[in-house]
Write a protein that holds these residues in place. Structure first.
Motif, PDB file in Angstrom:
ATOM      1  N   THR A 170       0.843  -1.190   0.000  1.00  0.00           N
ATOM      2  CA  THR A 170       0.000   0.000   0.000  1.00  0.00           C
ATOM      3  C   THR A 170       0.882   1.245   0.000  1.00  0.00           C
ATOM      4  O   THR A 170       2.078   1.168   0.261  1.00  0.00           O
ATOM      5  N   GLY A 171       0.247   2.381  -0.283  1.00  0.00           N
ATOM      6  CA  GLY A 171       0.965   3.645  -0.212  1.00  0.00           C
ATOM      7  C   GLY A 171       1.847   3.931  -1.410  1.00  0.00           C
ATOM      8  O   GLY A 171       2.891   4.569  -1.281  1.00  0.00           O
ATOM      9  N   GLU A 172       1.444   3.500  -2.626  1.00  0.00           N
ATOM     10  CA  GLU A 172       2.260   3.734  -3.816  1.00  0.00           C
ATOM     11  C   GLU A 172       2.313   5.232  -4.147  1.00  0.00           C
ATOM     12  O   GLU A 172       1.329   5.943  -4.017  1.00  0.00           O
ATOM     13  N   THR A 173       3.484   5.677  -4.605  1.00  0.00           N
ATOM     14  CA  THR A 173       3.681   7.069  -4.991  1.00  0.00           C
ATOM     15  C   THR A 173       4.343   7.142  -6.359  1.00  0.00           C
ATOM     16  O   THR A 173       5.029   6.204  -6.784  1.00  0.00           O
ATOM     17  N   LEU A 174       4.145   8.270  -7.052  1.00  0.00           N
ATOM     18  CA  LEU A 174       4.787   8.472  -8.349  1.00  0.00           C
ATOM     19  C   LEU A 174       6.242   8.901  -8.202  1.00  0.00           C
ATOM     20  O   LEU A 174       7.051   8.683  -9.101  1.00  0.00           O
TER      21      LEU A 174
END
Length: 342
Positions: A170-174
């Motif tokens: 969880t918590g994916e970022t670009l």
């Protein structure tokens, strides 16, 4: 092939899929080659980490498919002689010097020599048919020169996960994580899932494939009329063992210390490359039988066997010591978006 219950739960929770292949491909070589973007160049402009079949070379002729050239593969599905590659992550210390970040095996593949975890997903939720890639097919996702969020949003499924544990999904970022990650940084590389049905490649290695016209692959978004053929979702999980660099006293005052090998410290230049190389119709069989992790229709090999498959680097240079410049860079050679730290 046997997968432990943790790995099975991980794969299903990571994808939400009812059918998928999830398997390990150990490291084949770290080298400054790119037969897709820079064919014939040795060295290519920046360093890559490559997995898959040992036919990987300076130039890879589409008329000579990898299965006809390779003698081994680092992947656990033994008929997969494809090549998968990404840039390499470096740590840049407060004094400006660089150190390569090692790769870390994923959950369920602890015996693998770094490399990456590969997924092929034929559908999510509603069963449907997909067309497996054809001999000569190749593509890339992402742009190595991107340095802004606005640019990166074009490839909305290229992300980072700051791992709290090896199981974090969880918590994916670009952009690159800004704080130390207790279990490392995972890069998530998801390729487009629609094909024009005609071209095995395109000049930019991207235009012959597309995202769904609305929604995403995960919610069964339809393919655009220009790219009507549904293809499997190809997905890489790559785990970088950044934990040995978690001491913030080593970090530059400007913050986030990790830099891609093409000189990108923002993370927005995340990208991945693919050259299809499954033998005969093995991948189509797997997609048609809706394999779920295990796939009796496919020939497998142990991770230990895959670890023995390796290429020697063609470009001879120091990539592992404390470096004053990234491999392929020289003083004053930094591109826009490269952070120079003093």
């Amino acid at each position: 092939m046997h997968w432990n219950s943790i790995a099975t739960a991980l794969a299903l929770s990571a994808s939400g899929a009812d059918a998928l292949l999830r398997f390990s491909c150990s490291q084949l070589v770290l080298d400054r080659l790119d037969p897709l973007v820079n064919p014939g160049s040795a060295p290519a402009p920046h360093l890559h980490q490559i997995v898959g079949g040992n036919a990987f070379n300076i130039t890879m002729d589409p008329a000579k498919p990898p299965p006809t050239q390779a003698t081994c593969t680092t992947c656990t599905f033994a008929d997969d002689f494809s090549n998968y590659w990404t840039a390499v992550l470096y740590f840049q210390a407060k004094n400006g010097s660089y150190k390569r970040v090692p790769l870390k095996p994923n959950s369920g593949f602890e015996q693998a020599m770094g490399g990456m975890t590969i997924y092929y997903t034929p559908y999510i939720g509603t069963k449907q048919s997909v067309t497996a890639f054809k001999p000569g097919f190749r593509m890339l996702i992402g742009q190595q020169g991107y340095r802004t969020k606005e640019e990166a949003q074009r490839f909305r499924q290229l992300t980072y996960t700051c791992l709290q544990t090896i199981m974090t999904r969880t918590g994916e970022t670009l952009d690159m994580p800004k704080s130390p990650c207790p279990a490392g940084i995972m890069t998530n590389v998801r390729f487009p899932t629609c094909w024009d049905g005609k071209n095995l490649d395109s000049p930019d290695h991207t235009s012959h494939v597309a995202y769904p016209s609305s929604g995403t692959f995960e919610n069964n978004g339809p393919c655009p009329a220009t790219h009507p053929v549904k293809i499997p979702q190809l997905f890489y999980e790559v785990i970088w063992d950044t934990t040995k660099f978690n001491d913030k006293s080593l970090w530059p005052a400007s913050g986030q210390p990790f830099v891609w090998s093409q000189g990108d410290a923002t993370g927005f230049g995340n990208h991945g490359d693919y050259v299809f190389g499954w033998k005969d119709d093995a991948l189509q069989k797997a997609m048609d039988t809706n394999c779920n992790i295990n796939c009796p229709a496919l020939k497998t090999q142990s991770i230990a066997v895959g670890n023995k498959c390796a290429n020697k680097a063609r470009v001879h240079e120091d990539i592992d010591g404390w470096l004053t410049e990234l491999p392929g860079f020289s003083s004053g050679d930094h591109k826009e978006g490269m952070r120079i730290r003093k």
